[in-house]
Each structure stands twice: as C-alpha cells, then as structure tokens.
Design a protein around this motif. Structure first.
Motif, PDB file in Angstrom:
ATOM      1  N   MET A  57     103.361 112.589 126.845  1.00  0.00           N
ATOM      2  CA  MET A  57     104.605 112.687 127.612  1.00  0.00           C
ATOM      3  C   MET A  57     105.440 111.430 127.427  1.00  0.00           C
ATOM      4  O   MET A  57     106.678 111.492 127.359  1.00  0.00           O
ATOM      5  N   PHE A  58     104.782 110.273 127.330  1.00  0.00           N
ATOM      6  CA  PHE A  58     105.515 109.016 127.143  1.00  0.00           C
ATOM      7  C   PHE A  58     106.194 108.992 125.771  1.00  0.00           C
ATOM      8  O   PHE A  58     107.338 108.527 125.640  1.00  0.00           O
ATOM      9  N   ILE A  59     105.501 109.486 124.758  1.00  0.00           N
ATOM     10  CA  ILE A  59     106.087 109.528 123.405  1.00  0.00           C
ATOM     11  C   ILE A  59     107.340 110.403 123.403  1.00  0.00           C
ATOM     12  O   ILE A  59     108.360 110.062 122.787  1.00  0.00           O
ATOM     13  N   VAL A  60     107.287 111.521 124.119  1.00  0.00           N
ATOM     14  CA  VAL A  60     108.470 112.387 124.245  1.00  0.00           C
ATOM     15  C   VAL A  60     109.609 111.615 124.903  1.00  0.00           C
ATOM     16  O   VAL A  60     110.770 111.676 124.450  1.00  0.00           O
ATOM     17  N   VAL A 102     111.104 109.155 122.427  1.00  0.00           N
ATOM     18  CA  VAL A 102     111.934 109.851 121.429  1.00  0.00           C
ATOM     19  C   VAL A 102     113.309 110.177 122.013  1.00  0.00           C
ATOM     20  O   VAL A 102     114.340 109.974 121.358  1.00  0.00           O
ATOM     21  N   ILE A 103     113.329 110.651 123.268  1.00  0.00           N
ATOM     22  CA  ILE A 103     114.611 110.932 123.934  1.00  0.00           C
ATOM     23  C   ILE A 103     115.438 109.650 124.026  1.00  0.00           C
ATOM     24  O   ILE A 103     116.648 109.638 123.753  1.00  0.00           O
ATOM     25  N   GLY A 104     114.769 108.544 124.404  1.00  0.00           N
ATOM     26  CA  GLY A 104     115.452 107.253 124.501  1.00  0.00           C
ATOM     27  C   GLY A 104     116.008 106.798 123.167  1.00  0.00           C
ATOM     28  O   GLY A 104     117.120 106.258 123.083  1.00  0.00           O
ATOM     29  N   ALA A 105     115.236 107.014 122.088  1.00  0.00           N
ATOM     30  CA  ALA A 105     115.681 106.611 120.746  1.00  0.00           C
ATOM     31  C   ALA A 105     116.921 107.402 120.333  1.00  0.00           C
ATOM     32  O   ALA A 105     117.865 106.854 119.733  1.00  0.00           O
ATOM     33  N   ILE A 106     116.931 108.696 120.662  1.00  0.00           N
ATOM     34  CA  ILE A 106     118.089 109.530 120.328  1.00  0.00           C
ATOM     35  C   ILE A 106     119.345 109.013 121.045  1.00  0.00           C
ATOM     36  O   ILE A 106     120.424 108.882 120.447  1.00  0.00           O
ATOM     37  N   ILE A 107     119.200 108.684 122.337  1.00  0.00           N
ATOM     38  CA  ILE A 107     120.340 108.162 123.107  1.00  0.00           C
ATOM     39  C   ILE A 107     120.817 106.831 122.534  1.00  0.00           C
ATOM     40  O   ILE A 107     122.021 106.600 122.370  1.00  0.00           O
ATOM     41  N   TYR A 108     119.866 105.956 122.191  1.00  0.00           N
ATOM     42  CA  TYR A 108     120.239 104.627 121.684  1.00  0.00           C
ATOM     43  C   TYR A 108     120.961 104.716 120.338  1.00  0.00           C
ATOM     44  O   TYR A 108     122.013 104.089 120.142  1.00  0.00           O
ATOM     45  N   PHE A 109     120.415 105.523 119.416  1.00  0.00           N
ATOM     46  CA  PHE A 109     120.976 105.557 118.067  1.00  0.00           C
ATOM     47  C   PHE A 109     122.218 106.442 117.948  1.00  0.00           C
ATOM     48  O   PHE A 109     122.960 106.326 116.973  1.00  0.00           O
ATOM     49  N   THR A 110     122.451 107.333 118.930  1.00  0.00           N
ATOM     50  CA  THR A 110     123.655 108.165 118.880  1.00  0.00           C
ATOM     51  C   THR A 110     124.777 107.624 119.764  1.00  0.00           C
ATOM     52  O   THR A 110     125.952 107.852 119.484  1.00  0.00           O
ATOM     53  N   TYR A 111     124.408 106.892 120.836  1.00  0.00           N
ATOM     54  CA  TYR A 111     125.444 106.371 121.742  1.00  0.00           C
ATOM     55  C   TYR A 111     125.384 104.848 121.868  1.00  0.00           C
ATOM     56  O   TYR A 111     126.364 104.153 121.589  1.00  0.00           O
ATOM     57  N   GLY A 112     124.230 104.342 122.284  1.00  0.00           N
ATOM     58  CA  GLY A 112     124.121 102.929 122.626  1.00  0.00           C
ATOM     59  C   GLY A 112     124.502 101.984 121.508  1.00  0.00           C
ATOM     60  O   GLY A 112     125.285 101.039 121.703  1.00  0.00           O
TER      61      GLY A 112
END
Length: 466
Positions: free
Chosen positions: A439-442, A445-455
């Motif tokens: 669950m933590f890996i999921v 991954v969600i955090g990475a998507i937010i960082y690399f697409t927005y942050g």
C-alpha cells in the motif's frame, strides 16, 4: 539541466527563514511539550500495556517500553538538532529539501501527509465510538445512518461525530495559535491528571505476586513487545512542525521534543507497573485492560472517568496533528509543489488559513466516510521513513558551513548515534507487513506522478535557480 540534477537541487535556508517570518513566534517549551504529549498519549496508554503484557512480555512490559523509548530517543535527538539548526515550518519535508534536495524532500513530505492525515482520520472514528458509548449512558443515541462509514449494506452512510469533531478543532485552531494552545495545554493537564488518578487508585490494589514470573516469555518476548509498543511513541515528531512559531527555537525545540519523550515514557512505565500489579498479566488480553482492572477491584467510577480521559487523549492528539498537517501543506504550497494559495499566510491571524481549511476538509471526509481499519499501519511506515532520513541527514547537516548551530542542540556521540538511529529505524520497517509495504508503494507512485506532472513544473526552487 538533467533530471537527476533537477531533483537534487537544494533549497536555500535563508529563503525559508524569510518566508516563515510571517508566522508569529508565540510558543515556548511548555507549549511544545503539551503538543507532543497531546499527540503521543492517546487511548493506547489504556490498552497497550495490558494487551502486549498478556500476549508478549508479561510484567516485563516495563522493559519493552524502556527499550522502545531508547530506540525512539535516537530519532528524537536527530529531530531536536534539525529543529534547532533549521527553525522552519514543514518538519522533515523542509529538512529534506535543504539537506538532500527537492526530490527527497517531496518524498518525505508525501510520507508525512500519510502519517498526519490518516492518523487523525482514524482517531476521529475512535473518538466517535467513545463519544457514542458515553452518551448512551444518558439514553442518547446517534441515528444508525449517521453512525459509521459509507456502508449501505449495514445501514450506515456517514459518521457525523467524526466529521463534527474535526471541524470543531478547525474552529479552535482558527482562533489563533495562542488560544488553541491554551485549550490544548489545559486538556493535556486534565488527561495527565486522569492517568495519575488511575495510578493513585490502582497502587492500593497491587499484589506483588502478580509480577511473577516477571518475564514469562523470555528475552524474545520483551523485544517483540518493544517492537509493538514502539508505535505508541510516534507523534513526537509533529512538534518539529511548529519550529517557525517558537520563541528561541535553538533552546525550546530540543526541550519540547526530548521533554515529550521523557514524560510519555514515564507515564507508560508507571501505568504498566500498576496495571500488571493489579491483575495477573494472563487476564489482560481484553479490549480495555485498564478499565477491566478497575472493574475487578470494584472501582467502576474511575473506569468511567477513564473514558473521559480517552476522549481527551484523542482530542489533543487531533489538535496536534491537524496543526502539524496544516504547516506541512503550507510548506509544500510555499515551495510551489502544491497550488500556491496553500502556501499563503493570513496577515491578520498569522495562520496558514487555506492549508488548514484544505486539511480539515480532507480529513473530515476521510474519517466520516471511509473504513480505515486496513490503512492505519501506513501511519507507522510514513513516520519511520521520515525518521530514517532525518537521522541520516545529521551527517550532511554537520558538514554545512552555511547552517550555523553554535548555541543549539547537537546529537551526542556523532556520527555513531545518527547511524544507530538509521539502523534501528530500518529494523522497525522490516517488522511491518507485506500488505503495508504494498500500500505504501502505491502511495509513493501516486506521489511521484503528482511531483513529476505538477510539482517539478511549478517549483519555486527551480524558478529561482534559472
């Protein structure tokens, strides 16, 4: 600029200090200790000493709490040095940005969001259960449809009490740090007084024979017990989120963090001694062992008072965590990794009003509509990840000539103790289940998507470097 170089860009401490000047410095060491004790001491003090003694440690649960405290103290000292050297909002997120770079900082911030928000949402449902039991004694009941998460099959659609308590805390915190901390401090004092009441009543019913055998499960039982009660100490790190609002942070931050751990350890040990002295450890594997012990000795009125103490414990925990969450979200918004309106501070109240409103909305809906039973272990993994990086960060922190910390706290036995802290945190991470890791890996991954697409596109750090 290569992607690797981009994510390892380090934040300038002076910019953080300049941005955080808009906060009002009103908190002293006693406020920080109350915040820390409020976060750490919840219902667990009335449950863990009994259940872990019954199933793992026996009366040697006292030693389990001491070992867990020693493990926690290594990370606590690392937090104390960081908070002393970097008196900025955002806790491990901001520390990571300055020392490791934006990529690691984001990962730590994303992990802390998991810790703070899930913890409060889960506790809000626990508070609702205690509150419903309390009012049932007066013949009052919440309608079934408003008494649980969204689960039409069982007739529940919304947990109105969990929702309401989060918004009540929002209203309290919105009145300003000074006012909310006065209320929090008073509640913490009452909560400790209720724990002391149990100790004073229970000590008269201690039978020394109940302490033998002292370690029925042997050394293995003591250490397995320590791995379980370790998580009872989590929450002291939320104190570091207040660094930007603290008077003389180089002195008060270490006092707040270490003082929290000392007081909580003492309370856990005393409750364990009295509880296992009152009742044979084999009988303590029940839902609420402290209340059970009091009922056995016909002190039902104290058991009733304990239910109030449990609710106060949860209430103060939620105050501390919502406060810390709002400062964390503010810090991420301040850096442009979240929408910039979240990084604004209200000039009249000196509060990050937008981030606090966002935090309250998310937590209140999560706690009132979702079943969190399978998710609460994620609180532990998010915390331990932050502990690991903060402990490791002491070594590069000491090498930074641009971050003076002449009069502040420093971890003793450097660099041995920070390294030991990292290793201990890794050991604790290995104790978590495979399901928790997945669950933590999921979540990562969600955090990475937010960082690399927005942050990464809106980051103020990158804009300042260009």
């Amino acid at each position: 600029m290569s992607l690797m170089k981009r994510v390892t860009l380090k934040e300038d401490l002076s910019r953080y200090l300049d941005q955080d000047q808009r906060f009002e410095k009103t908190l002293g060491s006693s406020d920080l200790i109350a915040m820390g004790v409020g976060a750490v001491i919840g219902t667990g003090i009335f449950i863990l000493p009994g259940t872990v003694a019954a199933t793992h440690s026996g009366p040697a649960i006292v030693l389990s709490f001491v070992i867990a405290a020693i493990v926690c103290s290594t990370a606590a000292m690392c937090y104390a040095e960081f908070s002393s050297a970097l008196p900025i909002a955002g806790s491990a997120y901001s520390f990571g940005n300055v020392i490791f770079g934006e990529g690691i900082g984001w990962f730590l911030g994303w992990s802390l969001i998991l810790e703070y928000m899930l913890a409060v949402a889960a506790v809000s449902t626990g508070f609702a259960s205690y509150f419903n039991s309390f009012i049932a004694g007066f013949g009052l009941h919440i309608p079934q449809a408003l008494d649980g998460p969204f689960d039409p099959a069982h007739g529940t659609y919304f947990n109105i009490v969990a929702f309401a308590i989060i918004w009540l805390i929002f209203l309290l915190l919105s009145r300003g740090v000074s006012t909310s901390m006065k209320v929090n401090n008073l509640m913490v004092i009452i909560k400790i007084a209720i724990i002391i009441l149990f100790l004073l009543v229970g000590v008269f019913y201690i039978k020394p024979s109940n302490w033998t055998p002292f370690a029925p499960y042997g050394t293995k039982g003591i250490f397995s017990g320590a791995s379980l009660v370790f998580f009872a100490y989590l929450g002291f790190d939320c104190v570091s989120a207040a660094a930007a609002e603290v008077k003389q942070p180089e002195k008060n931050m270490p006092r707040g963090i270490i003082g929290t751990l000392v007081i909580c350890t003492l309370l856990y040990i005393l409750v364990s001694i009295v509880l296992t002295g009152m009742v044979k450890y084999t009988k303590l594997d029940v839902g609420n062992p402290v209340a059970f012990a009091l009922q056995l000795v016909h002190q039902d009125w104290v058991a009733g008072v304990l239910s109030i103490g449990a609710m106060l414990g949860m209430f103060t925990m939620m105050i501390s965590m919502i406060y810390s969450s709002s400062r964390l979200i503010y810090s991420i918004g301040r850096d442009g990794l979240f929408p910039k309106f979240l990084g604004k501070i209200n000039e009249k109240t000196h509060m990050p009003s937008h981030s606090m409103l966002a935090v309250t909305l998310i937590i209140s809906l999560t706690g009132s509509m979702l079943s969190l039973d399978q998710l609460t272990n994620l609180v532990n993994i998010g915390t331990l990840m932050a502990f690991t990086f903060v402990s490791a960060g002491i070594i590069p922190l000491r090498k930074r000539q641009d971050i003076p910390n002449k009069d502040g706290f420093k971890v003793p036995f450097y660099p041995v103790l920070p390294i030991i802290s990292v290793l201990l945190c890794i050991v604790m991470l290995t104790q978590l289940s495979q399901e928790t890791w997945l669950m933590f890996i999921v979540w990562v991954v969600i955090g990475a998507i937010i960082y690399f697409t927005y942050g990464i596109k809106h980051s103020k750090l990158a804009q300042n470097k260009n």
